[in-house]
Design a protein around this motif. Structure first.
Motif, short mmCIF file in Angstrom:
data_model
loop_
_atom_site.label_atom_id
_atom_site.label_comp_id
_atom_site.label_asym_id
_atom_site.label_seq_id
_atom_site.Cartn_x
_atom_site.Cartn_y
_atom_site.Cartn_z
N SER A 1 97.55 146.56 71.25
CA SER A 1 96.57 146.43 72.33
C SER A 1 96.77 147.46 73.44
O SER A 1 95.80 147.92 74.05
N VAL A 2 98.03 147.80 73.71
CA VAL A 2 98.36 148.70 74.82
C VAL A 2 99.19 149.85 74.29
O VAL A 2 100.38 149.70 73.99
N GLY A 3 98.57 151.02 74.16
CA GLY A 3 99.28 152.20 73.68
C GLY A 3 99.92 152.95 74.83
O GLY A 3 99.37 153.00 75.93
N ARG B 1 93.21 148.70 73.15
CA ARG B 1 92.15 148.56 74.14
C ARG B 1 92.55 149.15 75.48
O ARG B 1 91.72 149.25 76.39
N TYR B 2 93.81 149.53 75.61
CA TYR B 2 94.31 150.21 76.80
C TYR B 2 95.21 151.36 76.36
O TYR B 2 95.97 151.22 75.40
N VAL B 3 95.12 152.48 77.07
CA VAL B 3 96.00 153.62 76.82
C VAL B 3 96.70 153.96 78.12
O VAL B 3 96.05 154.17 79.16
N ILE B 4 98.03 154.00 78.09
CA ILE B 4 98.83 154.39 79.24
C ILE B 4 99.25 155.85 79.07
O ILE B 4 99.84 156.20 78.05
N LEU B 5 98.94 156.69 80.05
CA LEU B 5 99.28 158.11 80.03
C LEU B 5 100.28 158.39 81.14
O LEU B 5 99.97 158.24 82.32
N ASP B 6 101.46 158.83 80.75
CA ASP B 6 102.53 159.12 81.71
C ASP B 6 102.50 160.61 82.05
O ASP B 6 102.79 161.45 81.20
#
Length: 264
Positions: free
Chosen positions: A78-80, A156-161
């Protein structure tokens, strides 16, 4: 269902607190930038969102389920999470294999695997590099390979650092186009970044952190216009925003188009 942090805190085993009493809800399809100086707690906060870290007190839930009750692999559906340094994420011997790892792990059929890999390659602009070893590619291209490996999935969510680090103008345009496409697909994007221009140009909502907790959460214009928040978070507003203020045109203008519209 949203990502929800309720009084979430994280303390390292040596007793050092990293995040304290964070309350945050991020809904489907939102574009949220989390900003603040090093040590503010940004990375720890987003790592709690996808199960890489578990809160030592309080709760974090995804899809209405507590992350404490789920494996990191399950939450990642769900959260990449895309790491700042692609070398911390990439391990395939060629780009094609890197993008196919997740579909093969989940044993998707060949048609679905091909479709998802093609979509990810198109969105990240890496279609010409599929047969190459990622280690032979420029840093900026490797960043998009790492992003593509996450977009292959159905999160459904992508976290970009720190996604803009190491990108030139062409890379920034591609990144923004990709984020727009994710938004059109209803996928939420969460970034942690020191690039305030990127935030102003791309994100609607800003969460400012300082002292290991959230000190402001709201519309990007309002947060950047609040001098007390900017001082406490030790942030500088984008150059365009500062110019608009210095010229006495606006406290909330963020983009060149905003400023141009205000000039008599």
């Amino acid at each position: 269902m949203p990502i929800q942090l309720s009084d979430a805190s994280f303390t390292y085993p040596n007793g050092t607190p990293a995040v304290e009493n964070v309350n945050l809800t991020i809904g489907d399809g939102e574009r949220v930038a989390i900003v603040g100086q090093n040590g503010a707690g940004k990375t720890t906060t987003v790592k709690m969102m996808n199960g890489l870290l578990r809160p030592t007190s309080g709760t974090v839930s995804v899809d209405g389920e507590l992350t404490a009750d789920r494996s990191a692999a399950d939450i990642a559906k769900s959260v990449g999470y895309v790491f700042q340094n692609p070398d911390d994420q990439i391990f395939g011997s060629d780009v094609q294999g890197e993008l196919e790892y997740m579909p093969k792990y989940y044993r998707w059929d060949a048609v679905k695997r091909t479709e998802r890999v093609k979509r990810a390659a198109m969105m990240t602009g890496i279609g010409h590099f599929m047969q190459l070893n990622p280690n032979d590619l420029p840093f900026a291209i490797k960043k998009f390979v790492a992003i593509g490996a996450i977009l292959v999935g159905e999160c459904r969510y992508v976290i970009l650092d720190e996604p803009t680090a190491g990108l030139d103008g062409r890379g920034l345009k591609l990144l923004n186009r990709m984020i727009d496409q994710l938004g059109a697909d209803g996928i939420g994007v969460i970034t942690i970044t020191h690039d305030m221009r990127f935030v102003a140009d791309t994100f609607d909502r800003v969460v400012a952190m300082a002292h290991r907790t959230v000190i402001a959460d709201g519309d990007v214009h309002d947060v950047f216009a609040d001098d007390s928040v900017m001082r406490e978070a030790k942030l500088k507003r984008p150059e365009v925003s500062q110019l608009a203020r210095d010229l006495g045109l606006s406290d909330t203008a963020l983009r060149l188009g905003d400023v141009a519209a205000l000039v008599p």
